[in-house]
Design a protein around this motif. Structure first.
Motif, PDB file in Angstrom:
ATOM      1  N   GLY A 124     -76.530  74.750  14.222  1.00 36.38           N
ATOM      2  CA  GLY A 124     -75.779  73.905  15.146  1.00 36.38           C
ATOM      3  C   GLY A 124     -74.325  73.714  14.784  1.00 36.38           C
ATOM      4  O   GLY A 124     -73.627  72.917  15.421  1.00 36.38           O
ATOM      5  N   GLU A 134     -67.687  82.216  20.615  1.00 37.66           N
ATOM      6  CA  GLU A 134     -68.490  81.012  20.503  1.00 37.66           C
ATOM      7  C   GLU A 134     -68.843  80.449  21.885  1.00 37.66           C
ATOM      8  O   GLU A 134     -69.907  79.850  22.062  1.00 37.66           O
ATOM      9  CB  GLU A 134     -67.741  79.949  19.686  1.00 37.66           C
ATOM     10  N   ARG A 181     -74.035  72.130  22.413  1.00 37.83           N
ATOM     11  CA  ARG A 181     -73.286  72.923  21.435  1.00 37.83           C
ATOM     12  C   ARG A 181     -71.882  73.250  21.957  1.00 37.83           C
ATOM     13  O   ARG A 181     -70.899  73.169  21.217  1.00 37.83           O
ATOM     14  CB  ARG A 181     -74.053  74.201  21.147  1.00 37.83           C
ATOM     15  N   PRO A 219     -73.314  80.788  24.120  1.00 32.94           N
ATOM     16  CA  PRO A 219     -74.117  79.782  24.846  1.00 32.94           C
ATOM     17  C   PRO A 219     -74.061  79.975  26.358  1.00 32.94           C
ATOM     18  O   PRO A 219     -75.049  79.713  27.057  1.00 32.94           O
ATOM     19  CB  PRO A 219     -73.492  78.450  24.433  1.00 32.94           C
ATOM     20  N   ARG A 248     -69.812  70.099  21.747  1.00 32.49           N
ATOM     21  CA  ARG A 248     -69.328  69.872  20.379  1.00 32.49           C
ATOM     22  C   ARG A 248     -68.164  70.797  20.037  1.00 32.49           C
ATOM     23  O   ARG A 248     -67.190  70.390  19.399  1.00 32.49           O
ATOM     24  CB  ARG A 248     -70.477  70.093  19.392  1.00 32.49           C
ATOM     25  N   THR A 289     -70.231  74.498  14.443  1.00 31.58           N
ATOM     26  CA  THR A 289     -69.211  75.158  15.275  1.00 31.58           C
ATOM     27  C   THR A 289     -68.238  75.982  14.446  1.00 31.58           C
ATOM     28  O   THR A 289     -67.422  76.723  15.009  1.00 31.58           O
ATOM     29  CB  THR A 289     -68.412  74.108  16.049  1.00 31.58           C
ATOM     30  N   ARG A 340     -74.843  79.246  12.838  1.00 30.41           N
ATOM     31  CA  ARG A 340     -74.922  78.978  14.270  1.00 30.41           C
ATOM     32  C   ARG A 340     -76.280  78.394  14.631  1.00 30.41           C
ATOM     33  O   ARG A 340     -76.403  77.520  15.479  1.00 30.41           O
ATOM     34  CB  ARG A 340     -74.645  80.268  15.039  1.00 30.41           C
ATOM     35  N   ASN A 380     -79.548  72.199  24.846  1.00 28.59           N
ATOM     36  CA  ASN A 380     -79.024  72.404  23.488  1.00 28.59           C
ATOM     37  C   ASN A 380     -77.751  73.245  23.499  1.00 28.59           C
ATOM     38  O   ASN A 380     -76.785  72.954  22.778  1.00 28.59           O
ATOM     39  CB  ASN A 380     -80.093  73.070  22.617  1.00 28.59           C
ATOM     40  N   GLU A 381     -77.744  74.311  24.302  1.00 23.83           N
ATOM     41  CA  GLU A 381     -76.547  75.168  24.356  1.00 23.83           C
ATOM     42  C   GLU A 381     -75.369  74.409  24.967  1.00 23.83           C
ATOM     43  O   GLU A 381     -74.221  74.579  24.547  1.00 23.83           O
ATOM     44  CB  GLU A 381     -76.848  76.437  25.168  1.00 23.83           C
TER      45      GLU A 381
END
Length: 610
Positions: free
Chosen positions: A564, A389, A428, A393, A431, A566, A561, A424-425
């Motif tokens: 958005g 994960e 992410r 990104p 988060r 996790t 994914r 955005n990445e």
């Protein structure tokens, strides 16, 4: 050999100890007593000589002064007076007194055999010191006849003027003869005391060793299996109590042997009901005993089978493990047809050592560690998922950053699009890290509950309001319904809001346009409330339901994914509900929708259920 054995007898040792103790005590007393006595006699002897020398010096001072001032007048009469004074005043036997004038010449002597000394000078060091005014002139000498003598020389003063000296030589033979007599008396007394001590030691040692011999005979009888005899008790002393204890021990040993078979049965019962499997082998490695749990785990009758065959191990490997001298363990995997994961057993081998005979067998303890292996596998998957994960990104950010560095920054529209992707990445990843930290705090109980009285209808209405815009965008209809009687409940509002937000957010994501979402609060029993979030979305297949609350588990990984997520939302929701003492359950059918039910204790102010 018999002599050595004789001296090893406790009776002889006791006698020797008593005699040595008396001998040492007598020696210490004798040394102190005789030393003190000798010092006292010598001191008295010296004091007596000093006193008489002082008296003689007092009487002779006038005469010596007159002789010094008028040396020519009546010289012979003065010497006769001095000789008479020396002979009549002094009372120590075998002693000699000399009166000496200021020049060191002998004027008178108490011994007639030494009359030739008169008129001659006394050149001894003690006389020279006395004529110089030094009073303390004492010394001991041993003469030609090996007789110890005491010498004292004192100055004779007349009105602070030295007019002569008194010289005394006294034999100390009688003093040392007295000391020798005392020594002989003490030695005689010591020998008599040692003799009496030896006799008393023999009697005392016999009273101690006789019961011990009786105990030895009884111990030999017990070793042969005869428990009917008793040791006689002769008194209430330590040996008598030892005899009583030995008799009691004999009785208890008999009882222990009688219950030996019962203990064996108990041991067999314990082995049969142990949660771990136990297998015991003989020195050839053939199974002699196996409890019920071992037979269940191995799914076979173990009796009489070689240990290597039982665990499907090479004989060489097994012997190497047992030959180490201590415990050794290995892990065995066994395929189970009904389980996705193999059954995993940890087998601990312990060799049984018999004195002077080496290894006489082995014990194998079997433990089912399948659940532990599952947990370890989950941990490995968790680490792999976190790495994946974060890597995705980071790779995207790196690629777009390199593109910007290579010239894409000059194209404003393209640069803005790249920066938007990077933002955005990054969000992410933030988060993801935030969710991981939240889970970590929940796992380590570092996120304490802050319960407060919360209105359930108001809380559900606010949840629906927060997502009203998103639902309107997808034309999703929402319904909030609260059963009568449900009003205020004690709970952590922020954390329960997070649970409900996650459930409603998931429902919106996986519900098609024009769908419906229901949020319902009910009371399944008087002590709890249930909050149910139901949607008409795409649903979840039955094979995925068992792992839906696992961390990073996604039914459709790519789609989740892209939306958005996790993969930690449901895991966090489960931990929060568990911290409240509640449960969370999910029911779903593909293409029919999903229902998530959160059940919480209905606590009111004061901790009582409503």
């Amino acid at each position: 050999m018999n002599g050595v054995r004789f001296f090893r007898s406790i009776q002889v040792k006791l006698i020797i100890i008593y005699v040595l103790l008396i001998l040492i005590a007598m020696q210490l007393i004798g040394v102190y007593f005789i030393s003190t006595m000798k010092t006292s006699l010598t001191s008295n002897f010296t004091t007596n000589m000093n006193n008489q020398a002082d008296v003689l010096a007092g009487f002779a001072a006038d005469k010596l002064n007159a002789r010094t001032e008028k040396p020519g007048e009546d010289g012979q009469a003065g010497e006769d007076d001095l000789s008479s004074l020396v002979r009549n005043l002094f009372s120590i036997n075998e002693a000699e007194i000399q009166l000496i004038d200021a020049s060191g010449k002998v004027l008178a002597t108490s011994l007639s055999i030494h009359q030739e000394y008169v008129g001659k000078k006394n050149t001894t060091l003690a006389v020279s010191r006395a004529l110089q005014g030094i009073r303390d002139n004492e010394e001991e000498i041993i003469d030609e006849d090996n007789v110890r003598k005491k010498i004292i020389a004192k100055p004779v003063l007349y009105e602070s003027k030295i007019v002569g000296a008194v010289y005394m030589v006294a034999s100390m033979k009688e003093l040392y003869a007295t000391v020798n007599r005392i020594n002989r008396i003490f030695m005689s007394g010591m020998l008599i005391a040692l003799g009496l001590t030896g006799v008393l030691g023999i009697l005392l040692a016999h009273t101690i060793t006789s019961p011990i011999k009786g105990l030895t005979r009884q111990a030999a009888a017990v070793a042969e299996g005869r428990f009917d005899r008793q040791v006689p008790v002769h008194g209430d002393d330590e040996i008598g109590r030892l005899s009583e204890v030995f008799n009691n021990m004999t009785m208890r040993l008999r009882e222990a042997l009688e219950t030996n078979e019962e203990e064996k049965d108990k041991l067999a019962s314990i082995l049969a009901n142990m949660s771990d499997g136990v297998v015991a082998t003989d020195e050839q490695g053939v199974v002699m005993i196996a409890n019920r749990r071992a037979r269940e785990m191995l799914q076979s009758d173990c009796q009489g089978r070689p240990l290597s065959e039982l665990f499907d191990m090479e004989e060489r490997h097994l012997q190497a493990m047992l030959g180490g001298g201590g415990e050794s363990s290995t892990v065995i995997h066994r395929q189970h047809p009904d389980e996705e994961l193999d059954e995993v057993m940890r087998v601990t081998f312990t060799p049984i050592h018999r004195r002077d005979k080496g290894i006489s067998g082995a014990i194998a303890v079997l433990q089912d560690v399948t659940e532990q292996e599952k947990l370890e596998q989950s941990r490995r998957e968790f680490v792999a998922n976190v790495s994946h994960e974060l890597r995705t990104p980071l790779t995207t950010i790196k690629s777009y950053t390199e593109a910007l560095d290579d010239g894409a920054m000059d194209d404003r529209e393209l640069a803005q699009r790249f920066v938007s992707v990077i933002r955005n990445e990054t969000e992410r990843m933030i988060r993801l890290v935030t969710d991981l930290l939240h889970l970590s705090r929940l796992d380590s109980n570092q996120a304490p509950l802050r319960r407060q009285s919360t209105s359930v209808p108001e809380m559900l209405e606010e949840v629906a309001d927060r997502f009203s815009f998103q639902m309107r965008k997808k034309s999703i209809r929402s319904t909030v319904r609260v059963e009568d009687g449900i009003k205020h409940v004690l709970l952590d509002r922020d954390q329960i809001d997070q649970v409900l937000d996650n459930l409603v957010s998931n429902a919106i994501k996986y519900t098609l346009d024009g769908g419906r979402i229901e949020i319902v609060a009910s009371r399944p029993d008087p002590s709890s409330i249930a909050i149910r979030v139901k949607d008409t979305g795409i649903g979840i297949s039955r094979k995925d339901l068992s792992r839906i609350f696992d961390r990073f588990y996604r039914v459709d990984k790519a789609r989740s994914r892209n939306m958005g997520g996790t993969g930690l939302g449901l895991s966090i929701a489960r931990e929060i509900v568990k911290a409240h003492g509640g449960t969370i359950a999910l029911d779903s059918e593909p293409n029919e929708g999903t229902t998530v039910t959160v059940t919480l204790p209905a606590l009111q102010e004061g901790g009582a259920a409503s």
